[in-house]
Motif scaffolding. Structure first.
Motif, PDB file in Angstrom:
ATOM      1  N   SER A   1     -23.743  -6.076  -1.965  1.00 18.70           N
ATOM      2  CA  SER A   1     -25.078  -5.579  -2.307  1.00 18.70           C
ATOM      3  C   SER A   1     -25.671  -4.862  -1.109  1.00 18.70           C
ATOM      4  N   LEU A   2     -26.297  -3.732  -1.384  1.00 22.50           N
ATOM      5  CA  LEU A   2     -26.899  -2.942  -0.317  1.00 22.50           C
ATOM      6  C   LEU A   2     -28.302  -2.516  -0.732  1.00 22.50           C
ATOM      7  N   TYR A   3     -29.289  -2.946   0.037  1.00 23.72           N
ATOM      8  CA  TYR A   3     -30.670  -2.512  -0.178  1.00 23.72           C
ATOM      9  C   TYR A   3     -30.805  -1.172   0.512  1.00 23.72           C
ATOM     10  N   THR A   4     -30.941  -0.118  -0.281  1.00 26.15           N
ATOM     11  CA  THR A   4     -30.793   1.216   0.284  1.00 26.15           C
ATOM     12  C   THR A   4     -31.843   2.199  -0.212  1.00 26.15           C
ATOM     13  N   GLN A   5     -32.133   3.193   0.623  1.00 28.69           N
ATOM     14  CA  GLN A   5     -33.008   4.294   0.240  1.00 28.69           C
ATOM     15  C   GLN A   5     -32.191   5.476  -0.277  1.00 28.69           C
ATOM     16  N   LYS A   6     -30.879   5.366  -0.187  1.00 29.42           N
ATOM     17  CA  LYS A   6     -30.017   6.434  -0.671  1.00 29.42           C
ATOM     18  C   LYS A   6     -29.986   6.440  -2.202  1.00 29.42           C
ATOM     19  N   THR A   7     -29.633   7.589  -2.752  1.00 27.67           N
ATOM     20  CA  THR A   7     -29.442   7.669  -4.195  1.00 27.67           C
ATOM     21  C   THR A   7     -28.242   6.810  -4.580  1.00 27.67           C
ATOM     22  N   HIS A   8     -28.373   6.049  -5.647  1.00 31.44           N
ATOM     23  CA  HIS A   8     -27.293   5.137  -6.036  1.00 31.44           C
ATOM     24  C   HIS A   8     -25.993   5.871  -6.344  1.00 31.44           C
ATOM     25  N   SER A   9     -26.092   7.128  -6.724  1.00 26.07           N
ATOM     26  CA  SER A   9     -24.878   7.901  -6.991  1.00 26.07           C
ATOM     27  C   SER A   9     -24.045   8.085  -5.725  1.00 26.07           C
ATOM     28  N   GLN A  10     -24.676   7.986  -4.559  1.00 33.52           N
ATOM     29  CA  GLN A  10     -23.961   8.097  -3.285  1.00 33.52           C
ATOM     30  C   GLN A  10     -23.314   6.786  -2.874  1.00 33.52           C
ATOM     31  N   VAL A  11     -23.809   5.692  -3.435  1.00 34.79           N
ATOM     32  CA  VAL A  11     -23.451   4.372  -2.918  1.00 34.79           C
ATOM     33  C   VAL A  11     -22.557   3.556  -3.848  1.00 34.79           C
ATOM     34  N   ILE A  12     -22.832   3.595  -5.147  1.00 41.72           N
ATOM     35  CA  ILE A  12     -22.243   2.592  -6.028  1.00 41.72           C
ATOM     36  C   ILE A  12     -20.724   2.723  -6.171  1.00 41.72           C
ATOM     37  N   MET A  13     -20.187   3.926  -6.329  1.00 47.89           N
ATOM     38  CA  MET A  13     -18.741   4.049  -6.514  1.00 47.89           C
ATOM     39  C   MET A  13     -17.960   3.702  -5.242  1.00 47.89           C
ATOM     40  N   PRO A  14     -18.420   4.112  -4.041  1.00 47.47           N
ATOM     41  CA  PRO A  14     -17.739   3.629  -2.835  1.00 47.47           C
ATOM     42  C   PRO A  14     -17.783   2.106  -2.716  1.00 47.47           C
ATOM     43  N   THR A  15     -18.889   1.510  -3.163  1.00 45.00           N
ATOM     44  CA  THR A  15     -19.000   0.048  -3.136  1.00 45.00           C
ATOM     45  C   THR A  15     -17.979  -0.590  -4.077  1.00 45.00           C
ATOM     46  N   VAL A  16     -17.873  -0.032  -5.279  1.00 44.18           N
ATOM     47  CA  VAL A  16     -16.887  -0.540  -6.249  1.00 44.18           C
ATOM     48  C   VAL A  16     -15.475  -0.408  -5.686  1.00 44.18           C
ATOM     49  N   LYS A  17     -15.167   0.752  -5.141  1.00 47.73           N
ATOM     50  CA  LYS A  17     -13.831   0.982  -4.569  1.00 47.73           C
ATOM     51  C   LYS A  17     -13.536  -0.014  -3.458  1.00 47.73           C
ATOM     52  N   ASN A  18     -14.523  -0.279  -2.622  1.00 50.10           N
ATOM     53  CA  ASN A  18     -14.317  -1.180  -1.485  1.00 50.10           C
ATOM     54  C   ASN A  18     -14.026  -2.614  -1.918  1.00 50.10           C
ATOM     55  N   ILE A  19     -14.808  -3.143  -2.878  1.00 49.13           N
ATOM     56  CA  ILE A  19     -14.576  -4.543  -3.267  1.00 49.13           C
ATOM     57  C   ILE A  19     -13.240  -4.707  -3.991  1.00 49.13           C
ATOM     58  N   ILE A  20     -12.832  -3.675  -4.726  1.00 45.90           N
ATOM     59  CA  ILE A  20     -11.527  -3.749  -5.400  1.00 45.90           C
ATOM     60  C   ILE A  20     -10.401  -3.752  -4.375  1.00 45.90           C
ATOM     61  N   GLU A  21     -10.506  -2.875  -3.377  1.00 44.73           N
ATOM     62  CA  GLU A  21      -9.478  -2.813  -2.334  1.00 44.73           C
ATOM     63  C   GLU A  21      -9.441  -4.088  -1.512  1.00 44.73           C
ATOM     64  N   GLN A  22     -10.602  -4.660  -1.209  1.00 48.83           N
ATOM     65  CA  GLN A  22     -10.663  -5.866  -0.391  1.00 48.83           C
ATOM     66  C   GLN A  22     -10.005  -7.066  -1.071  1.00 48.83           C
ATOM     67  N   THR A  23      -9.967  -7.065  -2.397  1.00 49.39           N
ATOM     68  CA  THR A  23      -9.354  -8.176  -3.127  1.00 49.39           C
ATOM     69  C   THR A  23      -7.878  -7.926  -3.424  1.00 49.39           C
ATOM     70  N   GLY A  24      -7.390  -6.768  -3.005  1.00 49.89           N
ATOM     71  CA  GLY A  24      -5.979  -6.455  -3.250  1.00 49.89           C
ATOM     72  C   GLY A  24      -5.699  -6.049  -4.679  1.00 49.89           C
ATOM     73  N   LYS A  25      -6.729  -5.736  -5.416  1.00 50.34           N
ATOM     74  CA  LYS A  25      -6.567  -5.298  -6.796  1.00 50.34           C
ATOM     75  C   LYS A  25      -6.577  -3.772  -6.854  1.00 50.34           C
ATOM     76  N   SER A  26      -6.359  -3.259  -8.039  1.00 48.48           N
ATOM     77  CA  SER A  26      -6.486  -1.824  -8.269  1.00 48.48           C
ATOM     78  C   SER A  26      -7.440  -1.613  -9.431  1.00 48.48           C
ATOM     79  N   ILE A  27      -7.969  -0.416  -9.548  1.00 51.94           N
ATOM     80  CA  ILE A  27      -8.925  -0.117 -10.607  1.00 51.94           C
ATOM     81  C   ILE A  27      -8.333  -0.383 -11.989  1.00 51.94           C
ATOM     82  N   SER A  28      -7.021  -0.210 -12.117  1.00 57.13           N
ATOM     83  CA  SER A  28      -6.360  -0.420 -13.408  1.00 57.13           C
ATOM     84  C   SER A  28      -6.294  -1.899 -13.795  1.00 57.13           C
ATOM     85  N   ASP A  29      -6.573  -2.797 -12.838  1.00 57.20           N
ATOM     86  CA  ASP A  29      -6.558  -4.233 -13.141  1.00 57.20           C
ATOM     87  C   ASP A  29      -7.823  -4.689 -13.870  1.00 57.20           C
TER      88      ASP A  29
END
Length: 228
Positions: free
Chosen positions: A30-58
């Protein structure tokens, strides 16, 4: 099954990965941010998936906070989930932001009231009965004045846990021995609550996913005023 939860309904951009079989959150960010969510949310999703060793297809299912909240934020979150669901050929669901806020405090047994700031001294709100594991709505979601909400809670006659970005101001204004304020970590939107709320929802195809604003957007209001 692997459930991805997303919340972009407020200032917090949040994503969580939940294993529904073991009921374990594999990752959350979770990030409390002044940035537009379109700049933040997909990189956040990508990061948590990679950190768990999963892939988007999982990912098997996707859930998103679909309102009320920031008009722009809600549209960004729902659009992202629609796109991912179409791409992954998986189902998705919308979870009320108010309900997901209450699920962030699900361990509290009693009445939980979610309060989100709206415009012109109004709040979005709904109250729930919690048994520590699930929620039962005690009223309809609504947009109302803070005074009207205070009267409603007073008539409830029991202790109430307040959460949401409007909870602190409400607690300070209407101080009462019957009001309890949620701790900071349970007060703002979090995708974990979206995941928990999604467990009792029907998952649908992405073209059926909609935003629930609870009030007319500015463009609709401007058009109505113009036509008067």
């Amino acid at each position: 099954m692997l459930l991805l939860g997303i919340d972009t309904s407020g200032k917090t951009a949040s994503a969580a990965l939940f294993d529904t079989d073991t009921e374990i959150f594999l990752a959350e960010s979770s990030l409390y941010t002044q940035k537009t969510h379109s700049q933040v949310i997909m990189p956040t999703v990508k990061n948590i998936i990679e950190q768990t060793g999963k892939s988007i297809s999982d990912i098997d299912l996707i859930a998103v906070a679909n309102g009320p909240g920031s008009y722009t934020g809600l549209r960004i979150g729902v659009a992202a989930v629609k796109a991912m669901s179409f791409g992954l050929n998986c189902k998705c669901c919308g979870v009320s932001t108010l309900e997901s806020l209450a699920y962030n405090n699900i361990s509290y047994k009693g009445t939980i009231c979610s309060i989100m700031n709206a415009r012109n001294e109004l709040v979005y709100t709904c109250s729930y009965k919690s048994d520590g594991y699930s929620l039962e709505a005690l009223c309809e979601e609504k947009i109302t004045s803070r005074d009207e909400l205070a009267e409603f809670l007073a008539l409830n006659g029991t202790e109430v846990l307040l959460c949401g970005d409007g909870a602190a101001d409400f607690f300070m204004t209407y101080r009462s021995s019957m009001l309890i304020i949620a701790p900071p970590q349970g007060r703002l939107q979090n995708a974990c609550g979206v995941c928990l709320g999604a467990m009792s929802k029907k998952f649908v195809s992405p073209d059926e996913l909609e935003v629930s604003y609870l009030q007319k957007v500015k463009a609709e209001k401007d058009l109505e005023n113009k036509n008067k």
